[in-house]
Scaffold this motif. Structure first.
Motif, PDB file in Angstrom:
ATOM      1  N   PRO A   1      76.883  81.497  33.839  1.00  0.00           N
ATOM      2  CA  PRO A   1      78.072  81.614  34.712  1.00  0.00           C
ATOM      3  C   PRO A   1      79.378  81.697  33.918  1.00  0.00           C
ATOM      4  N   ARG A   2      80.284  82.571  34.397  1.00  0.00           N
ATOM      5  CA  ARG A   2      81.637  82.675  33.823  1.00  0.00           C
ATOM      6  C   ARG A   2      82.503  81.559  34.386  1.00  0.00           C
ATOM      7  N   LEU A   3      83.259  80.918  33.503  1.00  0.00           N
ATOM      8  CA  LEU A   3      84.066  79.759  33.887  1.00  0.00           C
ATOM      9  C   LEU A   3      85.515  79.998  33.475  1.00  0.00           C
ATOM     10  N   PRO A   4      86.468  79.374  34.185  1.00  0.00           N
ATOM     11  CA  PRO A   4      87.874  79.544  33.808  1.00  0.00           C
ATOM     12  C   PRO A   4      88.199  78.877  32.472  1.00  0.00           C
ATOM     13  N   ALA A   5      89.412  79.130  31.965  1.00  0.00           N
ATOM     14  CA  ALA A   5      89.826  78.655  30.633  1.00  0.00           C
ATOM     15  C   ALA A   5      89.747  77.135  30.514  1.00  0.00           C
ATOM     16  N   SER A   6      90.001  76.428  31.599  1.00  0.00           N
ATOM     17  CA  SER A   6      89.826  74.979  31.618  1.00  0.00           C
ATOM     18  C   SER A   6      88.665  74.674  32.542  1.00  0.00           C
ATOM     19  N   ALA A   7      87.551  74.223  31.966  1.00  0.00           N
ATOM     20  CA  ALA A   7      86.331  74.081  32.758  1.00  0.00           C
ATOM     21  C   ALA A   7      85.391  73.069  32.129  1.00  0.00           C
TER      22      ALA A   7
END
Ligand code: MBD
Ligand code: FE
Length: 281
Positions: free
Chosen positions: A113-119
């Motif tokens: 899964p792709r996650l945001p910069a803060s994750a």
């Protein structure tokens, strides 16, 4: 078969399966002269080992038996990545600029899964281990931050086990693709991984034990850092206080790849690392 034997064989079979899937139609077309030169050199090396050490028929047959078992257990990816890949990476990386890389190893799985910069990386509600924030910036070789760069991260858990390869760890655990923000920065909440031990019950582990070597890799976080127009970097980050840092069974540590996490008030760790990507060629 005991339960532990099933564990090593299952991990080996999964690693062989993952490798086959990664190779879909992409086998290199190696010219005959190059195959001849490489195969000749490998065989010459085997012959000189036999002559130098006066290896006997029983030893030759024991080696044959072991080689058959490595294949049957699906441990060729494990064995080759532990004992051979570092030399391939050393040769390849001589032509590379940007941040240091190191070996890929057998436990990468694509399409996480792709996650945001803060994750936070996907993990269990009661994920065991020491919480760790891993933060930094991705830049190009001129120092310009790269927005939308991907950090494809995978790591063992606090017991040294990888999801997808160890029984009892949920699929996708501690794997994810973190995408940098406009400023090229990222902040990943994860757990400090434990050192990794080559399964002692499989043929690779049996060779290591029979030779009286140790079977440990220092704890590490794997990453492939990629961004459009740039050469992807396959790397691993280690920990400065690790017992196995100077004797990695896979010979894959480099001084540039060592984190020095700081301990926070609440006992958690914070580690920083910046990546520099060179243009794709
Ligand atoms: C690993 O976790 C690893 O990173 C390598 C290179 C080999 C075996 C297990
Ligand atoms: Fe690993």
């Amino acid at each position: 078969m005991t339960t532990t034997e099933q564990t090593a064989a299952a991990a080996g079979a999964s690693a062989t399966e993952a490798f086959r899937a990664s190779m879909q139609g992409s086998a290199a077309d190696v010219p005959a002269e190059r195959i001849s030169a490489a195969a000749r050199a490998v065989l010459d090396g085997v012959h000189s080992a036999i002559r130098e050490h006066g290896l006997t028929y029983p030893e030759f047959q024991a080696a044959k038996q072991w080689l058959i078992e490595v294949g049957e257990a699906g441990e060729w990816p494990l064995f080759l990545d532990v004992f051979v890949e570092h030399a391939v990476e050393e040769v390849a990386s001589k032509q590379w600029n940007g941040s240091q890389g190191t070996i890929l190893g057998p436990y990468y799985l694509p399409d996480q899964p792709r996650l945001p910069a803060s994750a936070a990386l996907p993990m269990r509600a009661e994920e065991p281990g020491t919480p760790m924030v891993f933060t930094g910036q991705v830049r190009d070789v001129t120092g310009t931050p790269i927005a939308g760069a991907e950090l494809d991260i995978w790591q063992a858990d606090g017991a040294g086990d990888y999801s997808g390869f160890a029984a009892g760890v949920p699929d996708g655990n501690l794997r994810g693709v973190v995408v940098t923000g406009e400023d090229g920065r990222f902040e990943v909440r994860t757990m400090r991984p434990a050192p990794y031990q080559i399964p002692t019950d499989g043929p690779t582990g049996k060779l290591i034990a029979a030779a009286d070597w140790h079977a440990w890799r220092p704890a590490h976080v794997h990453l492939i850092v990629r961004a459009e127009g740039h050469r992807p970097i396959t790397t691993q980050l280690y920990f400065d206080d690790d017992k196995w840092l100077d004797s990695d069974v896979a010979s894959a540590t480099k001084p540039e790849l060592v984190l020095s996490p700081s301990k926070q008030q609440d006992g958690s760790l914070r580690a920083e690392y910046d990546f520099e990507l060179e243009p794709a060629r």
